[in-house]
Design an enzyme around this catalytic site. Structure first.
Site, short mmCIF file in Angstrom:
data_model
loop_
_atom_site.label_atom_id
_atom_site.label_comp_id
_atom_site.label_asym_id
_atom_site.label_seq_id
_atom_site.Cartn_x
_atom_site.Cartn_y
_atom_site.Cartn_z
N CYS A 45 33.94 23.82 -37.72
CA CYS A 45 34.95 23.03 -37.00
C CYS A 45 34.34 22.14 -35.91
CB CYS A 45 35.99 23.94 -36.38
SG CYS A 45 36.73 25.04 -37.58
N HIS B 147 39.98 20.59 -30.80
CA HIS B 147 40.05 21.01 -32.20
C HIS B 147 41.37 21.73 -32.44
CE1 HIS B 147 39.31 22.76 -35.99
NE2 HIS B 147 39.09 23.98 -35.53
N ASN C 254 44.67 23.80 -39.41
CA ASN C 254 43.26 23.65 -39.02
C ASN C 254 42.50 23.00 -40.18
OD1 ASN C 254 40.56 23.99 -38.42
ND2 ASN C 254 40.74 26.13 -37.79
N1 COA Z 1 52.43 36.61 -40.88
C1 COA Z 1 52.97 37.70 -40.32
N2 COA Z 1 52.25 38.63 -39.68
C2 COA Z 1 50.94 38.42 -39.59
C3 COA Z 1 50.30 37.30 -40.15
C4 COA Z 1 51.11 36.37 -40.82
N3 COA Z 1 50.61 35.28 -41.41
N4 COA Z 1 48.99 37.37 -39.90
C5 COA Z 1 48.79 38.50 -39.20
N5 COA Z 1 49.95 39.13 -39.02
C6 COA Z 1 50.19 40.40 -38.33
C7 COA Z 1 48.97 41.26 -38.26
O1 COA Z 1 48.80 41.99 -39.46
C8 COA Z 1 49.27 42.16 -37.10
O2 COA Z 1 50.14 43.16 -37.51
P1 COA Z 1 49.91 44.69 -37.02
O3 COA Z 1 50.06 44.61 -35.52
O4 COA Z 1 50.99 45.39 -37.71
O5 COA Z 1 48.53 45.03 -37.45
C9 COA Z 1 50.05 41.22 -36.17
O6 COA Z 1 50.51 40.13 -36.96
C10 COA Z 1 49.22 40.67 -35.02
O7 COA Z 1 47.97 40.26 -35.54
P2 COA Z 1 46.87 39.60 -34.66
O8 COA Z 1 45.68 39.29 -35.49
O9 COA Z 1 46.69 40.37 -33.40
O10 COA Z 1 47.64 38.24 -34.31
P3 COA Z 1 47.19 37.14 -33.31
O11 COA Z 1 48.24 36.93 -32.32
O12 COA Z 1 45.78 37.33 -32.84
O13 COA Z 1 47.18 35.87 -34.27
C11 COA Z 1 45.60 34.47 -35.41
C12 COA Z 1 46.32 35.81 -35.38
C13 COA Z 1 44.66 34.43 -36.59
C14 COA Z 1 46.66 33.39 -35.54
C15 COA Z 1 44.85 34.28 -34.09
O14 COA Z 1 44.07 35.42 -33.82
C16 COA Z 1 43.95 33.09 -34.09
O15 COA Z 1 44.41 31.97 -34.13
N6 COA Z 1 42.65 33.31 -33.97
C17 COA Z 1 41.68 32.25 -33.90
C18 COA Z 1 41.63 31.56 -35.22
C19 COA Z 1 40.79 30.36 -35.17
O16 COA Z 1 40.90 29.58 -34.29
N7 COA Z 1 39.96 30.23 -36.17
C20 COA Z 1 39.20 29.09 -36.42
C21 COA Z 1 38.29 28.77 -35.33
S1 COA Z 1 37.71 27.22 -35.69
#
Ligand code: COA
Length: 328
Positions: A112, A255, A285
């Protein structure tokens, strides 16, 4: 010597995949995706549309705006994690399709962070040798082919597209567009966001395909934390280096990975939402393409005028991150 951005362009494929469409693929819902990521829809390339096809579409617009033809380019850099092939590089293929020949062409792998890393690389080339009069920088990604469509943790996040910019080194004495830049990497955190198989570490086999090891694997929560800290730090460094205060910025272009990451970074910098460019709702993204698409939309949408200060910042697999201050 005065190096400036002479043109920008962008392209996204026609097909749109909405959150409602994703509800049919995995256990998710529109509300979760919107509130946790800010994404409503993303564009998905056609089966026969490769990285170079999108790169060429974005590049044509950038060349048109710059008023030059591909034969005038002396360097082409394509930032991508989804090249057409491992080799030849996508930059060479794109230049050929644009009708150019002979330029210095290479692909840059910084996930990214690829678009701003490529701007920095092009800028450094132009500062070093006067023969680089025009350089074309493209970020292009077909992330839909490396997405695990059965993994709700990742499949809701990504989209396809391309962004491009032409850098011009005018012979005149004058200001340069890039006022300051700051880039870093930490390979010890590489496993947080990775495409595990298909390279020399873990070559493709039937077993790696069955185990989804040719798709994006990410530890979302950890990645999130590092993204906020790293981008904020790099932004502060470039502002300090250039002696510019956050209040002087016309726009911040971060980004587009997650709306909550964007908000956390802009709050720490003290920049209100109105000065933060955000199109994640429509594209998700797009990795190396994201800042290029934003920059082009900001220019074409009248949100950036010549002379405005704009701060670009990115974060991605590597981990890699950086920031760049432009006087557009
Ligand atoms: N729909 C519904 N529930 C979902 C889900 C989806 N698409 N994806 C994950 N969940 C659930 C998880 O399973 C978890 O459930 P649990 O508590 O029963 O285990 C819950 O939602 C919370 O998950 P968590 O991973 O803590 O969520 P989060 O608030 O951290 O959001 C991301 C997840 C991936 C959106 C977030 O962590 C993120 O954006 N991370 C950075 C990603 C990024 O920028 N990547 C590229 C860098 S260039």
């Amino acid at each position: 010597m005065s190096i400036r951005i002479a043109g920008t362009g962008s392209y996204v494929p026609e097909k749109i995949l909405t959150n409602a469409d994703l509800e049919k693929l995995v256990d998710t819902n529109d509300e979760w995706i919107k509130t946790r990521t800010g994404i409503a829809e993303r564009h998905i390339a056609a089966d026969d549309e490769a990285c170079s096809d999108m790169a060429v579409a974005a590049a044509r617009q950038a060349l048109d705006m710059a008023g030059i033809s591909a034969s005038e380019l002396s360097a082409v850099i394509v930032a991508t994690t989804t090249p057409d092939h491992i080799f030849p590089n996508t930059a060479s293929l794109a230049l050929d399709r644009l009708g150019g020949k002979g330029a210095f062409c290479f692909d840059l792998s910084a996930a990214c962070s690829g678009f701003i890393s490529s701007l920095e690389a092009a800028y450094a080339l132009m500062c070093t040798r006067s023969q680089y009069r025009y350089a074309l920088v493209i970020g292009s990604e077909k992330l839909s082919i490396i997405t695990n469509w059965s993994d709700r943790n990742t499949c809701v996040l990504f989209g396809d597209g391309a962004g491009a910019a032409v850098l011009e080194n005018t012979a005149d004495a004058g200001p340069n567009t890039i006022l300051a830049a700051d880039f870093h990497a930490d390979g010890s955190l590489g496993s947080l966001l990775t495409l595990p198989a298909g390279g020399s570490r873990q070559p493709a086999t039937a077993a790696t395909v069955a185990a989804h090891l040719h798709t994006i694997h990410m530890e979302g929560r950890e990645t999130f934390k590092h993204a906020v800290n790293a981008m904020t730090g790099a932004c502060r460094t470039v502002l300090e280096t250039a002696g510019v205060r956050a209040e002087q910025l016309k726009l911040v272009i971060p980004h587009q990975a997650n709306i909550r990451i964007i908000q956390a970074v802009s709050q720490r910098l003290g920049v209100e939402d109105a000065r933060v460019f955000c199109n994640i709702a429509h594209y998700g993204n797009t990795s190396a393409a994201s800042i290029g698409i934003c920059l082009d939309e900001a220019v074409r949408g009248g949100r950036l005028e010549r002379g405005d200060l704009v701060l670009l910042t990115s974060f991605g697999s590597g981990l890699t991150w950086g920031a760049m201050l432009l006087k557009y």
